[in-house]
Write a protein that holds these residues in place. Structure first.
Motif, short mmCIF file in Angstrom:
data_model
loop_
_atom_site.label_atom_id
_atom_site.label_comp_id
_atom_site.label_asym_id
_atom_site.label_seq_id
_atom_site.Cartn_x
_atom_site.Cartn_y
_atom_site.Cartn_z
N HIS A 1 13.92 3.52 -4.98
CA HIS A 1 12.93 2.94 -5.90
C HIS A 1 11.83 2.18 -5.17
CE1 HIS A 1 15.25 3.02 -9.97
NE2 HIS A 1 15.58 4.04 -9.23
N ASN B 1 7.97 3.26 -5.26
CA ASN B 1 6.98 2.36 -5.86
C ASN B 1 5.85 2.04 -4.88
OD1 ASN B 1 8.19 2.23 -8.35
ND2 ASN B 1 9.20 0.27 -8.01
N TYR C 1 3.69 5.17 -4.70
CA TYR C 1 2.91 5.34 -5.93
C TYR C 1 1.76 4.33 -5.99
CZ TYR C 1 1.81 5.75 -10.90
OH TYR C 1 1.16 5.93 -12.10
N ALA C 2 2.04 3.09 -5.60
CA ALA C 2 0.99 2.06 -5.62
C ALA C 2 -0.16 2.43 -4.70
CB ALA C 2 1.58 0.71 -5.21
N GLU D 1 -1.92 5.72 -6.55
CA GLU D 1 -2.23 5.69 -7.99
C GLU D 1 -3.73 5.65 -8.24
OE1 GLU D 1 -1.05 3.06 -11.96
OE2 GLU D 1 -0.84 2.19 -9.93
N ASP E 1 16.12 4.14 -15.60
CA ASP E 1 15.32 2.98 -16.00
C ASP E 1 16.15 2.14 -16.96
OD1 ASP E 1 12.86 1.51 -16.01
OD2 ASP E 1 12.49 2.24 -18.04
N PRO F 1 13.96 -3.07 -9.23
CA PRO F 1 12.64 -2.44 -9.16
C PRO F 1 12.53 -1.25 -10.12
CG PRO F 1 13.98 -1.73 -7.30
CD PRO F 1 14.82 -2.69 -8.10
N ARG F 2 12.04 -1.48 -11.31
CA ARG F 2 11.79 -0.37 -12.22
C ARG F 2 10.78 0.59 -11.58
NH1 ARG F 2 13.00 -0.98 -17.88
NH2 ARG F 2 14.01 -2.98 -18.35
N ALA G 1 7.71 2.62 -11.10
CA ALA G 1 6.37 2.48 -11.68
C ALA G 1 5.93 3.78 -12.34
CB ALA G 1 5.38 2.07 -10.59
N TYR G 2 6.28 4.91 -11.76
CA TYR G 2 5.83 6.17 -12.38
C TYR G 2 6.52 6.42 -13.70
CZ TYR G 2 10.02 8.64 -10.59
OH TYR G 2 11.30 9.05 -10.32
N GLN H 1 7.37 4.04 -15.88
CA GLN H 1 6.67 3.20 -16.85
C GLN H 1 5.36 3.87 -17.28
OE1 GLN H 1 8.89 0.90 -17.59
NE2 GLN H 1 9.92 1.67 -15.76
N ALA H 2 4.69 4.50 -16.33
CA ALA H 2 3.44 5.21 -16.67
C ALA H 2 3.73 6.43 -17.54
CB ALA H 2 2.72 5.63 -15.39
#
Length: 650
Positions: A35, A39, A42-43, A46, A62, A88-89, A91-92, A94-95
């Motif tokens: 995760h 993340n 992805y950050a 993005e 999740d 750490p959820r 991020a992708y 959540q999107a």
């Protein structure tokens, strides 16, 4: 040469420098997904359309959303305790839930967290329907540039273990090389909380090009909350347990039905007299059912079972602890043949005891207690658990088929489905409109393997009815617009009303078998469909025993065993405290009772009249011991009513 990093940003810098501008990245399903690294990656991309990212994965776990109202009051403290505030959820994910992935980022999954992404257009459009055993070849077809995976490090050493996910990584590398493609960049993120498993789970020396040791604090691994098991679940598990043959092979899925099955198998082995009493109350004629006589048994496990399942979960822990899982196998065809022939000598048996393994899996997933069990296993038990590739566990062709046939004799493959048709098709992964609930995963693999192995059976478990939005419908359908398992692969179906053995059966016999396990409220409609389709003779008479197929009769039959603890709410342990377990029952009752407007009004009226229970501990846990405001006051009244309705005798 392996590059080592402690800083995630520095690691991402290095990876981006090694990868093409448009990146094709793969990550394992479930627990093996790193995760923090994903993340960070992805950050970085993005907001940069010049760096397209294509991510291939599955089961992006999740934690549940807290929701609102009473649900939020219950869930928020539980999430903080169970997952930790620093979990750490992804991020992708959540999107995806908001359909907010940028245009240059695509996420393709072949298995989804059940029901979590039904309303995500981006997820539904990019879902890939694949058998688990086809995924490695699919990733090679997509020309994956990098594979990222969580690993465990050997205590006091440098060796790395695939640990929770031996399923696809090596098969994917081999699939690339077989196509003449470059080997993907292999990246490991070390998780100090991940249990170390040796043997076939150990990564070859130099396998990973990059190894990342992220700084502390290290979030705990995703823990699946264990769910309560109700009367229907227990009935399904009890019926299914009678189909298991001593000395055979066991594969099971996950969830309340699997928990119920494992508890029933343990009860059969450790308290056989009580087990038979429960079965007699459930169905006095069960011992004479043809499928039980021909394929199963009711006695304790004198030889024990060998577990071979794509996923090792909570149930296998209990089966190992109680001695149900203990039949060992070795990767030696000659020795296994001598065991099958009864010609094995003392040396063979000594080697089997020393080197044999009684549990094989391709990935594991469970509760924090389950992970602690794996971490703290004595060496003798640790050596008896072998993590294997999915291409080995989920099929026999393409491997040492003769060996696997000897190891997997009398196999029982237990999996769940959402619905089944009267002619034998199973609906397991998607809705009639095509939206995907979860995925095919390994279900088709195991169904097909049951037909390929002599003496093997595929058993699909389902609840006879489902309740949603205040409506109750039958899960035994005449027809449905989507099928996961075609009807020509029909075998055995089990629900809370019994066993339907459909292998080699004619269409009329299939209709009769499925009608026999259909809830009585929906049986006549099903039979009318069959008559209209010329699949059932006009003079067919409904057997009197079918009238027992009601929730009321089922509840009455199991009530004594629920009361005395033979069939507990949480057979494999609970992640909820005692007061939370009371609240789970109360909130479930409240949700069911308020699903329809008329029912909601009745419940509110009863709550306002003050018929409730003053459970101070439960009210305090929900922050309603001193409610402030009209909304909180009403929630407290509703909760008191629900607690009273679901209270158990002291």
């Amino acid at each position: 040469m392996t590059h080592h990093f402690n800083d995630l940003d520095a690691a991402v810098d290095h990876l981006l420098a090694q990868l093409p501008t448009a990146m094709h990245v793969a990550a394992p399903l479930g627990l093996g997904k790193p995760h923090r690294l994903l993340n960070a990656l992805y950050a970085r991309v993005e907001g940069d359309p010049a760096r397209p990212l294509h991510l291939y994965t599955a089961l992006s776990l999740d934690p549940p959303s807290p929701g609102q109202g009473l649900k939020a009051r219950f869930v928020r403290p539980f999430l903080a305790r169970h997952f930790g505030d620093d979990f750490p959820r992804l991020a992708y994910v959540q999107a995806m839930k908001r359909d907010a992935l940028p245009a240059h980022v695509e996420v393709e999954e072949f298995y989804l967290q059940s029901g979590a992404l039904l309303d995500s257009s981006q997820t539904q459009r990019r879902y890939a329907s694949l058998n688990y055993t086809h995924v490695a070849a699919a990733l090679a077809h997509r020309r994956t540039d990098m594979i990222v995976q969580k690993v465990a490090r050997a205590p006091g050493g440098d060796r790395l273990s695939f640990s929770c996910n031996t399923d696809l990584t090596q098969d994917t590398v081999d699939a690339h090389l077989a196509r003449g493609l470059p080997r993907p960049l292999m990246v490991a993120e070390v998780d100090p909380h991940l249990p170390w498993l040796g043997g076939s789970a150990v990564a070859p020396a130099g396998f990973f090009d990059v190894v990342i040791d992220p700084p502390a604090p290290h979030p705990r691994p995703f823990g699946l909350p264990r769910q309560p098991v109700d009367d229907a679940d227990y009935a399904i598990g009890l019926y299914a347990s009678t189909l298991v043959r001593d000395g055979g092979t066991l594969q099971i899925g996950i969830g309340a039905l699997a928990d119920a099955l494992c508890h029933a198998l343990v009860l059969r082995h450790t308290d056989n007299a009580r087990y038979r009493q429960v079965l007699a109350a459930l169905d006095p004629d069960l011992e004479d059912h043809p499928a039980v006589r021909e394929s199963g048994g009711l006695g304790p496990f004198e030889i024990g079972l060998y577990g071979c399942s794509e996923m090792i979960n909570e149930g296998f822990k209990r089966l190992v602890e109680t001695g149900v899982i203990r039949r060992k196998v070795v990767d030696d065809p000659a020795l296994m043949q001598r065991l099958a022939d009864g010609t094995a000598n003392l040396g063979d048996h000594a080697r089997l005891e020393r080197d044999g393994e009684y549990l094989h899996g391709a990935f594991y997933l469970g509760s924090p207690d389950f992970y602690a069990w794996l971490r703290d296993l004595p060496d003798e038990q640790r050596h008896a658990i072998g993590m294997r590739r999915i291409g080995t566990v989920n099929q026999i062709h393409g491997n040492d088929e003769a060996l696997q046939r000897l190891q997997r004799h009398d196999a029982r493959f237990f999996n769940s489905c959402m619905m089944a048709t009267a002619l034998g098709a199973a609906v397991s992964d998607a809705l009639e409109d095509g939206r995907v609930v979860s995925g095919v995963g390994g279900q088709y693999n195991f169904v097909a393997m049951a037909h390929a192995l002599p003496g093997a059976r595929s058993v699909l478990l389902l609840r006879a009815v489902r309740e949603a939005h205040g409506r109750t419908d039958s899960n035994v359908r005449w027809n449905y617009g989507h099928a996961t398992i075609p009807r020509h692969l029909r075998d055995v179906y089990v629900d809370e009303y019994g066993i339907a053995d459909m292998r080699y059966a004619s269409d009329e016999d299939c209709v009769i078998a499925m009608a026999g396990i259909t809830d009585a409220r929906y049986r006549d409609g099903l039979l009318e469909h069959a008559r209209a389709a010329r699949k059932l003779r006009a003079g067919f008479q409904v057997p009197a025993r079918w009238e027992r197929n009601t929730p009321q009769r089922l509840g009455a039959a199991l009530a004594p065993f629920r009361t005395d603890g033979t069939l507990p709410d949480y057979p494999l342990g609970s992640d909820f405290t005692a007061v939370e377990q009371r609240l789970v029952r109360a909130l479930a009752w409240l949700q069911a009772g308020t699903a329809r407007p008329a029912g909601k009004l009745q419940v509110i009226v009863r709550a306002l009249r003050g018929s409730g229970q003053d459970d101070a501990e439960a009210l305090a846990r929900m922050g309603l011991d001193a409610p402030r405001g009209a909304g909180a006051w009403l929630e407290a009244r509703l909760l008191r009513l629900a607690l009273a309705q679901t209270a158990r005798p002291a």
